[in-house]
Design a protein around this motif. Structure first.
Motif, mmCIF file in Angstrom:
data_model
loop_
_atom_site.group_PDB
_atom_site.id
_atom_site.type_symbol
_atom_site.label_atom_id
_atom_site.label_comp_id
_atom_site.label_asym_id
_atom_site.label_seq_id
_atom_site.Cartn_x
_atom_site.Cartn_y
_atom_site.Cartn_z
ATOM 1 N N VAL A 64 13.831 8.355 57.964
ATOM 2 C CA VAL A 64 14.953 8.108 57.792
ATOM 3 C C VAL A 64 15.797 7.465 59.071
ATOM 4 O O VAL A 64 15.330 8.035 60.069
ATOM 5 C CB VAL A 64 16.106 9.159 57.361
ATOM 6 N N ARG A 91 14.235 5.404 54.784
ATOM 7 C CA ARG A 91 15.510 5.365 54.053
ATOM 8 C C ARG A 91 16.398 5.112 55.204
ATOM 9 O O ARG A 91 16.317 5.422 56.283
ATOM 10 C CB ARG A 91 15.799 6.790 53.471
ATOM 11 N N ASP A 114 20.388 2.843 51.398
ATOM 12 C CA ASP A 114 20.123 3.937 50.643
ATOM 13 C C ASP A 114 21.497 4.954 50.469
ATOM 14 O O ASP A 114 21.962 5.182 49.417
ATOM 15 C CB ASP A 114 18.972 4.987 50.886
ATOM 16 N N LEU A 135 17.468 12.211 50.418
ATOM 17 C CA LEU A 135 16.663 10.993 50.895
ATOM 18 C C LEU A 135 15.251 11.575 51.415
ATOM 19 O O LEU A 135 14.275 10.533 51.245
ATOM 20 C CB LEU A 135 17.373 10.155 52.215
ATOM 21 N N TRP A 139 11.927 9.997 50.199
ATOM 22 C CA TRP A 139 10.831 9.059 50.776
ATOM 23 C C TRP A 139 9.619 9.842 50.685
ATOM 24 O O TRP A 139 8.491 8.986 50.680
ATOM 25 C CB TRP A 139 11.371 9.558 52.428
#
Length: 558
Positions: A64, A91, A114, A135, A139
């Motif tokens: 992320v 993400r 996202d 998220l 992922w």
């Protein structure tokens, strides 16, 4: 959380140029994810990119990336666009203030954003961690491969190219835009065996090439639901604006098998509004797309089916059933129907306007075009709230915004708060008593002829952008002969049907029509399409909810 050796090498990266905010983000991330993920903090976009490249060289994974929107040298969207080249599967989250939510929404189409988080995110247990948990799970499920995305190749001044972009954006479908004049655009055209004579070209996430697709085909190929799963429902809601979404939420949440049918995209005119500031519960304002997208998700959560790009052409009464017919010849039936078809902007009847629609002339906000207005002179035709909201939004980047108003004052048609904002904006001017006499241009808008209503004097001005908001016409022509309408096309319901104390001549029931019921029992109307409605988002949502209450009453007595 990540497991095994991968966990120790998986990174969550955050970048914010404000040291205090940067430390706060990293602190909250370490508190929740520090044992399973490595938290990397950067205080500039450039240092964050360097960190990403180093992680790439070492073979580390990045799950992320959180980036602040307002950063010097490179804003958060520009940073995430470059980060996408290094870690395409990571993400992406944008940290933003309320004032920048439109930029965050636009980022969906630029960097396949996202999620965006509004600052402050306290408490993180409610506003930060649930988002990141989802998220991270997504992922891990993606096997860290790049997320496919729809690509659109078109001409800058092509009406259909603009229409496709608007359709995808309003339906929250991430896409990448490529001009047919740029190298990547030409490569995509060549790969599809096409040339610039047939545009736009849409390449879906699975690699399917669509040439000049119409909305129904496009909707079907990008994963939007277009076909009902059943032949019969408790409730069919026609129209996906605030009234229709309100009806779908309340209908589905109260146990009615509900399907909502929308011809373009959920949100209606409200969904195109850049900023709604007088809706209850949003003191800092909310964009129309953000508000209606939340409502769409809410309706879907309760089990309502939402069909997109389906044009309704007829309504028939078949005993106790109400049958809704579509333009492709198919149909769906239900016990009850709620008409929430809303309105559309009236067309500007001036020479040259029709030919240039989509090529510099737009109806409504056309938010996908806002970025291209940066540094340009923009004209807005209209004096109601929608025109004022568009003016405030476009003024953030435009060189100048000129409101052209036929009347003598804005106060007759625009809310006081908007008039104050427009008065205070240094690059917005208002020309009252002025109309557009003609639009000029070859392949796109180049000039406007303006006429003073009182003196008749005309003036030719240079213009590349004109957005039109000149009143609304109801989308009810397809109801002719079935549902009673007034002389302007708005649907007559409830007390207006019994103004003389008697029900309509064709009314077959012993009781009078319910408040929002039309002359056809079991068929209700809500929102802007109803005669004498308030034409406000709040009242439309309320009428959608009220209509469902009356549907229950109708079903109980049937």
């Amino acid at each position: 959380m990540a497991q095994g050796a991968e966990a120790s090498r998986t990174v969550i990266l955050t970048v914010d140029d404000d040291p205090g905010v940067s430390r706060a983000v990293a602190r909250d991330l370490r508190r929740r994810y520090g044992e399973a993920y490595r938290i990397v903090r950067a205080e500039s976009s450039q240092s964050a990119l360097e960190a990403l490249r180093e992680l790439k060289l070492r073979g580390d994974l990045v799950a992320v990336i959180l980036a602040d929107y307002r950063m010097p040298q490179m804003n958060g969207i520009e940073f995430l666009e470059q980060a996408l080249d290094v870690y395409p599967a990571a993400r992406r989250v944008l940290l933003t203030a309320y004032a920048d939510t439109n930029a965050a929404i636009d980022a969906i189409n630029v960097v396949d954003l996202d999620h965006y988080l509004l600052k402050p995110w306290d408490p993180p247990e409610e506003k930060l961690y649930p988002v990141l948990d989802d998220l991270l799970e997504a992922w891990r499920s993606s096997d860290h491969r790049p997320v496919p995305i729809t690509k659109v190749v078109g001409h800058r001044w092509s009406a259909r190219s603009s229409g496709v972009r608007e359709f995808l954006a309003r339906n929250q479908v991430p896409y990448r835009w490529y001009s047919c004049d740029e190298p990547e655009g030409r490569r995509l055209l060549a790969a599809a065996g096409q040339d610039e004579q047939r545009l736009p070209l849409v390449v879906t996430a699975d690699g399917t090439a669509l040439v000049e697709p119409e909305d129904p085909e496009l909707a079907d190929r990008v994963g939007l639901a277009t076909t009902p799963t059943a032949d019969f429902y408790d409730l069919v809601v026609i129209g996906g604006g605030p009234a229709g979404l309100g009806a779908a939420v309340y209908g589905a949440s109260e146990g009615l098998r509900t399907v909502l049918v929308e011809r373009t995209a959920t949100g209606g005119q409200a969904g195109q509004s850049s900023r709604i500031e007088n809706y209850l519960g949003f003191p800092d304002g909310v964009s129309g797309s953000q508000l209606t997208e939340r409502a769409r998700r809410q309706a879907a959560k309760f089990g309502a089916e939402i069909l997109t790009a389906r044009e309704v052409t007829g309504l028939e009464v078949s005993g106790a059933a109400r049958t809704v017919r579509f333009s492709d010849g198919s149909a769906v039936a239900a016990h009850c129907v709620i008409l929430a078809t809303g309105v559309t902007y009236r067309q500007l009847a001036a020479p040259g306007v029709e030919d240039l629609t989509g090529c510099g002339v737009f109806y409504g906000s056309a938010l996908t075009e806002a970025a291209a207005c940066q540094g340009h002179d923009v004209y807005i035709v209209g004096g109601a709230n929608s025109a004022g909201q568009a003016a405030m939004h476009l003024a953030k980047g435009a060189k100048s915004v000129t409101l052209l108003v036929r009347g003598v004052s804005l106060s007759d048609s625009m809310s006081h708060y908007l008039i104050q904002q427009i008065t205070d904006a240094p690059n917005i001017s208002v020309r009252t008593g002025t109309v557009v006499e003609a639009a000029h241009g070859s392949d796109h808008l180049e000039q406007l002829t303006l006429r003073d209503v009182e003196s008749g004097h005309t003036e030719l001005v240079d213009a590349q952008w004109m957005f039109v908001f000149i009143g609304a016409a109801p989308l009810t022509d397809w109801l002719g002969g079935t549902v009673l309408r007034d002389d302007r096309g708005f649907i007559v319901a409830g007390p207006d049907l019994t103004a003389d104390g008697k029900p309509p001549a064709d009314w077959e029931l012993d009781r009078p029509p319910y408040h929002l019921e039309t002359n056809v029992p079991g068929v209700f109307v809500a929102g802007d399409a109803r005669a004498e409605s308030a034409k406000r988002v709040a009242s439309a949502v309320g009428e959608g909810a009220m209509a469902v209450m009356l549907v229950h009453r109708y079903l109980e007595q049937s």
